[in-house]
Every structure is written in C-alpha cells, then in structure tokens.
Enzyme design. Structure first.
Site, PDB file in Angstrom:
ATOM      1  N   GLN A  77       0.835  -1.203   0.000  1.00 36.54           N
ATOM      2  CA  GLN A  77       0.000   0.000   0.000  1.00 36.54           C
ATOM      3  C   GLN A  77       0.871   1.255   0.000  1.00 36.54           C
ATOM      4  OE1 GLN A  77      -2.207   1.630   3.464  1.00 36.54           O
ATOM      5  NE2 GLN A  77      -4.024   1.118   2.264  1.00 36.54           N
ATOM      6  N   CYS A 107      -6.671   6.447   5.641  1.00 37.31           N
ATOM      7  CA  CYS A 107      -6.036   6.694   6.943  1.00 37.31           C
ATOM      8  C   CYS A 107      -6.570   7.992   7.546  1.00 37.31           C
ATOM      9  CB  CYS A 107      -4.517   6.761   6.810  1.00 37.31           C
ATOM     10  SG  CYS A 107      -3.745   7.039   8.405  1.00 37.31           S
TER      11      CYS A 107
HETATM   12  C1  LIG Z   1      -2.882   0.200  14.243  1.00 37.31           C
HETATM   13  C2  LIG Z   1      -3.596   0.382  12.933  1.00 37.31           C
HETATM   14  C3  LIG Z   1      -2.884   0.769  11.814  1.00 37.31           C
HETATM   15  C4  LIG Z   1      -3.542   0.933  10.593  1.00 37.31           C
HETATM   16  N1  LIG Z   1      -2.813   1.262   9.481  1.00 37.31           N
HETATM   17  C5  LIG Z   1      -3.421   1.349   8.272  1.00 37.31           C
HETATM   18  C6  LIG Z   1      -2.674   1.563   7.075  1.00 37.31           C
HETATM   19  O1  LIG Z   1      -1.436   1.657   7.089  1.00 37.31           O
HETATM   20  N2  LIG Z   1      -3.357   1.651   5.908  1.00 37.31           N
HETATM   21  C7  LIG Z   1      -4.729   1.548   5.855  1.00 37.31           C
HETATM   22  O2  LIG Z   1      -5.307   1.639   4.763  1.00 37.31           O
HETATM   23  N3  LIG Z   1      -5.453   1.299   6.959  1.00 37.31           N
HETATM   24  C8  LIG Z   1      -4.831   1.191   8.150  1.00 37.31           C
HETATM   25  N4  LIG Z   1      -5.566   0.878   9.261  1.00 37.31           N
HETATM   26  C9  LIG Z   1      -7.009   0.618   9.112  1.00 37.31           C
HETATM   27  C10 LIG Z   1      -7.264  -0.885   8.900  1.00 37.31           C
HETATM   28  O3  LIG Z   1      -6.725  -1.332   7.674  1.00 37.31           O
HETATM   29  C11 LIG Z   1      -8.782  -1.168   8.896  1.00 37.31           C
HETATM   30  O4  LIG Z   1      -9.378  -0.447   7.850  1.00 37.31           O
HETATM   31  C12 LIG Z   1      -9.445  -0.780  10.208  1.00 37.31           C
HETATM   32  O5  LIG Z   1      -8.688  -1.185  11.332  1.00 37.31           O
HETATM   33  C13 LIG Z   1     -10.852  -1.408  10.290  1.00 37.31           C
HETATM   34  O6  LIG Z   1     -10.788  -2.797  10.189  1.00 37.31           O
HETATM   35  P1  LIG Z   1     -10.830  -3.773  11.502  1.00 37.31           P
HETATM   36  O7  LIG Z   1     -12.066  -3.369  12.284  1.00 37.31           O
HETATM   37  O8  LIG Z   1     -10.898  -5.157  10.940  1.00 37.31           O
HETATM   38  O9  LIG Z   1      -9.595  -3.483  12.291  1.00 37.31           O
HETATM   39  C14 LIG Z   1      -4.938   0.722  10.490  1.00 37.31           C
HETATM   40  C15 LIG Z   1      -5.642   0.326  11.628  1.00 37.31           C
HETATM   41  C16 LIG Z   1      -4.996   0.134  12.832  1.00 37.31           C
HETATM   42  C17 LIG Z   1      -5.785  -0.313  14.044  1.00 37.31           C
END
Ligand SMILES: Cc1cc2nc3c(=O)[nH]c(=O)nc-3n(C[C@H](O)[C@H](O)[C@H](O)COP(=O)(O)O)c2cc1C
Length: 330
Positions: A77, A107
C-alpha cells in the site's frame, strides 16, 4: 468463492479465499504477514508506505514495502498526495514483487490528513483521481483502492469516488465502513458499503469490525461485497482469517495452536522479527504482538507482565512458560 481481479496484461488474479489481511501500520510487517499467510489468506496487505519517503530512501520506510521471498499474494500500500511520488513508489514496489499496488485513501490520522494524504483525499475527489490515474499508468500489476465511506456524515462520497476510480482502471475497492471523522468510534456500517457495491462492477471488499465468521457472514449479507478484510481481529490470532474462510466453506479449517504449538509459533514469529529488524527494534515491535498473543490466550496478568518486561536473555523462556505452562516441566 474467490475474488477475481483483472490485470492489464495477464490472466485475472485469483484471490482465494476472499478473506484478506488489512494493512495496519506498525503491525502488518513482513514477519506478521508471513505468519498470517501460513494459516491462509487470499491476500495480505503491507503497512502503508509513504511514497515520497520511500522513493527518497528515508531510513526504515523501504522495509515496510518488503515482500519477502516466497511470499505470494502481497499487496503493497502506498500513501501520499503527489502524483509523481505515488507513481514512482508504485513502480518501485511493483518491480520489487508486489502482486497488487493499493492506494491509501482511508487513513484518518491527523499527521497523514494534514499532509492531505489518506482519507483527506476523499475531500478532493478530482485530486484523488489524478493520483489514481498516475499510479494506474505507472504499473502493469492491478491497482486497488482502500477508503472509508467519506470524510463525515454529510460527505459520504465513497460510491462516487469508487465509480470514478473504477473508470480510471482501479481493479478492486475496499471500504472501511466508517467516515474519517468517526476515526474508530461507533460500529462499521456494512449496509452503507452496499452503495459502493452497486456503484461499480469491480470487486468491493467489506472492512471494519469483522472479527469472526459470524461478523463476516453479516457483513457480506448486509453489503453484498465480494469478500472481507480483517484488521484488528487478526492481532494475536493470525489464524482468524483462515477460520473465517473455513466457516464460509472456502478452505479447510485451520487448527488454532494452543499450548506448546502456540509457544512454538510465537517463538518463530519472534525469531523472524529479530532477523528482520535486528535485536533491539525487533524486540520492541514484538512486544505489541506478544501482548496480543497473550490476551488471546488468556494469559494471567502477572505472567503477561513477566513476559513484557523480560530482559532479552529471558524472553524466550518466559514466552514458553507463559503460553505452554506445564509443557516445559513435563
Ligand atoms: C494500528 C492500525 C494501523 C492501521 N494502518 C493502516 C494503514 O497503514 N493503511 C490503511 O489503509 N489502513 C490502516 N488501518 C485501518 C485498517 O486497515 C482497517 O481499515 C481498520 O482497522 C478497520 O478494520 P478492523 O475493524 O478489521 O480493524 C490501520 C488500523 C490500525 C488499528
């Protein structure tokens, strides 16, 4: 069931099973992606890589895009706000073996949105489209997009951006079912993801609050998405994706490791992190994972603390004793 992603030049890429690991900065590095892949995932996504910093070889940035030998099905990404850096970074990661280049438009972090990257791009769709077009033109591998529902509730423009992105050549779109202004509050709105599904004819992947098979079923039913992406639910449970895939009937059930097998898995993860980052940084990075592994295993607080505060020379022994109690004495 699998997700077919069209490419410019080769046969469609089959992402099978349709259960993907979400990009998470500071978490989905190469060692963790390898652990998740071992249990099974249709795709794993790297941490976001800041495009300009990567091209200019800022220390520590290129590691985030590391694919690793023999690691199939990795999307890298890229994030940024300038077309030329995004295009150049995309070229670099594709040349390095990324099967897919994913664009970060989700993000919410102020550090990122103040630089007008990440979800801030959703406030300026014309500019976002210029970035997308530049990345699509730069590489032969499929380009995908990850975004939220919009900036805030008054501007839920994901369907419109998705439609324009797909016209520009984006081959798959993942939607985290929250707005930027929600950050991580409330619940992901899987029904709202359905509006994006109906707006485009490329696969749409549902993301947000999907931790287990029941969540995945509900998210797919509510959205009509082609697959799911799991982030936080995989922390400390790298087999969670394989469990979801098995419940969907897409792959055989994994055997979640317990006791000695869990300790062995965690020690291998530790080993991989120490060789990837070097001892000091590797141990710091692993502390988070160790906490999550122990949370998932229900390790008692005192024992957990003992692992997290262990001096380097005692770490492996304490991990073993914490996760495989009794096994060491047996
Ligand atoms: C610690 C952390 C770091 C993340 N870093 C990114 C990232 O680098 N790029 C991105 O598109 N989303 C990032 N996200 C978002 C996740 O990809 C995801 O969209 C979000 O956590 C919701 O999904 P989940 O409920 O399954 O965690 C991050 C989320 C967390 C918690």
């Amino acid at each position: 069931m699998l997700v077919q992603v069209k490419t410019h030049v080769t046969a469609p890429l089959a992402l099978d099973p349709p259960v993907f690991l979400a990009p998470m900065a500071g978490i989905t590095d190469l060692p963790f992606r390898q652990v998740v892949r071992r249990f099974g995932a249709g795709l794993v996504v790297s941490e976001m890589v800041a495009s300009q910093e990567m091209v200019q070889a800022k220390p520590g940035v290129r590691e985030r895009a590391e694919i690793g030998a023999h690691v199939e099905g990795t999307a890298v990404q890229v994030a940024g706000r300038e077309a030329r850096w995004m295009a150049e970074a995309a070229r670099m990661v594709a040349a390095n073996g990324a099967r897919i280049v994913d664009i970060n438009m989700g993000c919410p972090a102020k550090k990122v949105t103040n630089g007008l990257s990440g979800s801030a791009l959703m406030r300026d769709p014309d500019h976002a489209l210029r970035l997308i077009e530049a990345v699509v033109a730069a590489v032969d591998v499929p380009v995908t997009l990850k975004m939220r529902l919009g900036w805030d509730d008054d501007r839920r423009n994901a369907p419109e951006i998705a439609r324009r992105a797909a016209e520009a050549g984006v081959r798959m779109i993942t939607i985290h079912g929250r707005t930027r202004c929600q950050f991580y509050r409330g619940r992901a709105d899987w029904v709202a993801i359905g509006a994006v599904v109906r707006a485009v004819d490329v696969p749409v992947i549902a993301n947000g609050d999907i931790h287990d098979a029941a969540d995945a079923r509900a998210a797919l039913a509510a959205s009509g998405a082609a697959g799911v992406m799991v982030g936080r639910g995989a922390r400390g449970r790298p087999w969670a994706l394989a469990e979801i895939a098995a419940a969907g009937g897409w792959s055989p059930a994994p055997v979640p490791p317990r006791g000695r097998a869990l300790a062995a898995l965690v020690l291998e993860h530790l080993d991989a992190a120490l060789s990837f980052y070097g001892r000091d940084l590797g141990q710091r990075v692993m502390r988070k994972h160790l906490g999550w592994y122990m949370d998932a295993a229900g390790t008692p607080p005192g024992v957990r603390r003992g692992v997290l505060t262990a001096p380097a020379e005692a770490l492996e022994r304490r991990i073993d004793a914490a996760l495989a109690p009794g096994a060491a004495a047996a």
